[in-house]
Scaffold this motif. Structure first.
Motif, PDB file in Angstrom:
ATOM      1  N   GLY A  18       0.816  -1.208   0.000  1.00  0.00           N
ATOM      2  CA  GLY A  18       0.000   0.000   0.000  1.00  0.00           C
ATOM      3  C   GLY A  18       0.849   1.256   0.000  1.00  0.00           C
ATOM      4  N   TYR A  20       1.873   5.113   1.431  1.00  0.00           N
ATOM      5  CA  TYR A  20       2.139   5.501   2.819  1.00  0.00           C
ATOM      6  C   TYR A  20       1.176   6.551   3.360  1.00  0.00           C
ATOM      7  N   ARG A  23      -2.054   6.066   5.683  1.00  0.00           N
ATOM      8  CA  ARG A  23      -1.987   4.616   5.894  1.00  0.00           C
ATOM      9  C   ARG A  23      -2.736   4.184   7.151  1.00  0.00           C
ATOM     10  N   SER A  24      -2.889   5.105   8.099  1.00  0.00           N
ATOM     11  CA  SER A  24      -3.585   4.778   9.342  1.00  0.00           C
ATOM     12  C   SER A  24      -5.081   4.591   9.122  1.00  0.00           C
ATOM     13  N   LYS A  25      -5.558   5.000   7.929  1.00  0.00           N
ATOM     14  CA  LYS A  25      -6.987   4.876   7.624  1.00  0.00           C
ATOM     15  C   LYS A  25      -7.161   4.165   6.288  1.00  0.00           C
ATOM     16  N   LYS A  26      -6.758   2.898   6.257  1.00  0.00           N
ATOM     17  CA  LYS A  26      -6.741   2.147   5.001  1.00  0.00           C
ATOM     18  C   LYS A  26      -8.129   1.914   4.403  1.00  0.00           C
ATOM     19  N   LYS A  27      -9.159   2.058   5.222  1.00  0.00           N
ATOM     20  CA  LYS A  27     -10.515   1.852   4.709  1.00  0.00           C
ATOM     21  C   LYS A  27     -11.166   3.156   4.257  1.00  0.00           C
ATOM     22  N   TYR A  31      -7.711   7.053   0.982  1.00  0.00           N
ATOM     23  CA  TYR A  31      -6.640   6.058   0.841  1.00  0.00           C
ATOM     24  C   TYR A  31      -6.923   5.128  -0.328  1.00  0.00           C
ATOM     25  N   ASN A  35      -4.592   4.747  -3.864  1.00  0.00           N
ATOM     26  CA  ASN A  35      -4.025   3.494  -4.360  1.00  0.00           C
ATOM     27  C   ASN A  35      -4.540   3.149  -5.748  1.00  0.00           C
TER      28      ASN A  35
END
Length: 258
Positions: A18, A20, A23-27, A31, A35
């Motif tokens: 993924g 950076y 990244r703390s909120k991948k959902k 984010y 990607n």
């Protein structure tokens, strides 16, 4: 002993590692959009390089051919750095990442490398690290934007900014958001504009740039990926709190009635 290595992401690695930012909120939508955006850009030659120190994320750099860049600059034949971030200063991380970009530029026989900076926001890379690495300031634009270049040929035409920024703003009277998904924080920034406008019952027009041609023709700043315009004036090119959005919109609405 510290072991520093660089990993260049591709579609397969991106799926596992993924990006950076955020990244703390991948959902989160931001984010996911970032990607997806990266996956599409790899085919155009975009580079997203992560720097690891003892397997721990310590920095990254993102750059691409100017012809596909998300920055509003005339720089055909150059590479454009979108982002540069390091976890700690003073360890040489930034210089390592910049050198990786310069090496790629030489391999690709590019005219050089450019980067856009702005001391008023953390949404752009810091100018100081580039000056330290022999980049030169060659142009400026409204709202404190600066264009720095590392030339690889003395004969190459220098990059430059457009000069019609004011005319671009005048094209928009309604509250308008112009954006690209190059930055994952664009989604959060958009939500705050929407929330502030909703408090004042002001409708918002949302324009997602579909290609570089649209971005080069309409973006009112060199940053390109996020701009908010109201009554022909730039509200912001970075994230604002909802409170700040409401304050700015009230001021412009009041002034327009005077």
């Amino acid at each position: 002993m510290s072991k520093v290595e660089m990993v260049e992401l591709n579609n397969e690695l991106l799926e596992g590692v993924g990006s950076y930012c955020l990244r703390s909120k991948k959902k989160s939508t931001g984010y996911i959009n970032k990607n997806r955006w990266l996956n599409n850009r790899f085919e155009e030659g975009l580079k997203y390089v992560q720097l690891l120190d003892n397997k721990k994320q310590a920095g990254f750099i993102e750059y691409t051919d100017a012809e596909y860049s998300s920055r509003v600059v005339h720089a055909d034949g150059y590479l454009v750095i979108h982002c540069l971030w390091v976890s700690e200063v003073g360890k040489g991380y930034g210089t390592r990442l910049i050198n990786k970009c310069l090496e790629d530029a030489k391999k690709l026989s590019k005219k050089g490398v450019v980067v856009i900076t702005n001391s008023k926001t953390s949404w752009t890379p810091s100018k100081e690290i580039f000056l330290k690495n022999d980049f030169q300031l060659i142009d400026t634009a409204p709202y404190d934007f600066e264009l720095l270049v590392y030339p690889l040929s003395n004969e190459a035409e220098q990059p430059y900014f457009p000069n019609d920024w004011e005319a671009r703003l005048k094209k928009f009277n309604d509250l308008t958001i112009l954006r690209s998904f190059q930055c994952p924080y664009v989604e959060i920034a958009t939500e705050n504009i929407m929330a502030g406008a909703n408090k004042l019952n002001i409708p918002v027009e949302l324009i997602d740039f579909k290609n570089r041609e649209e971005l080069m023709g309409f973006s009112p700043t060199p940053y390109g990926i996020f701009s908010v315009i109201f009554k022909g004036q730039l509200i912001t090119f970075h994230r604002l709190t909802v409170h700040s959005v409401v304050k700015k919109l009230r001021e412009l609405t009041k002034n327009s009635l005077m």
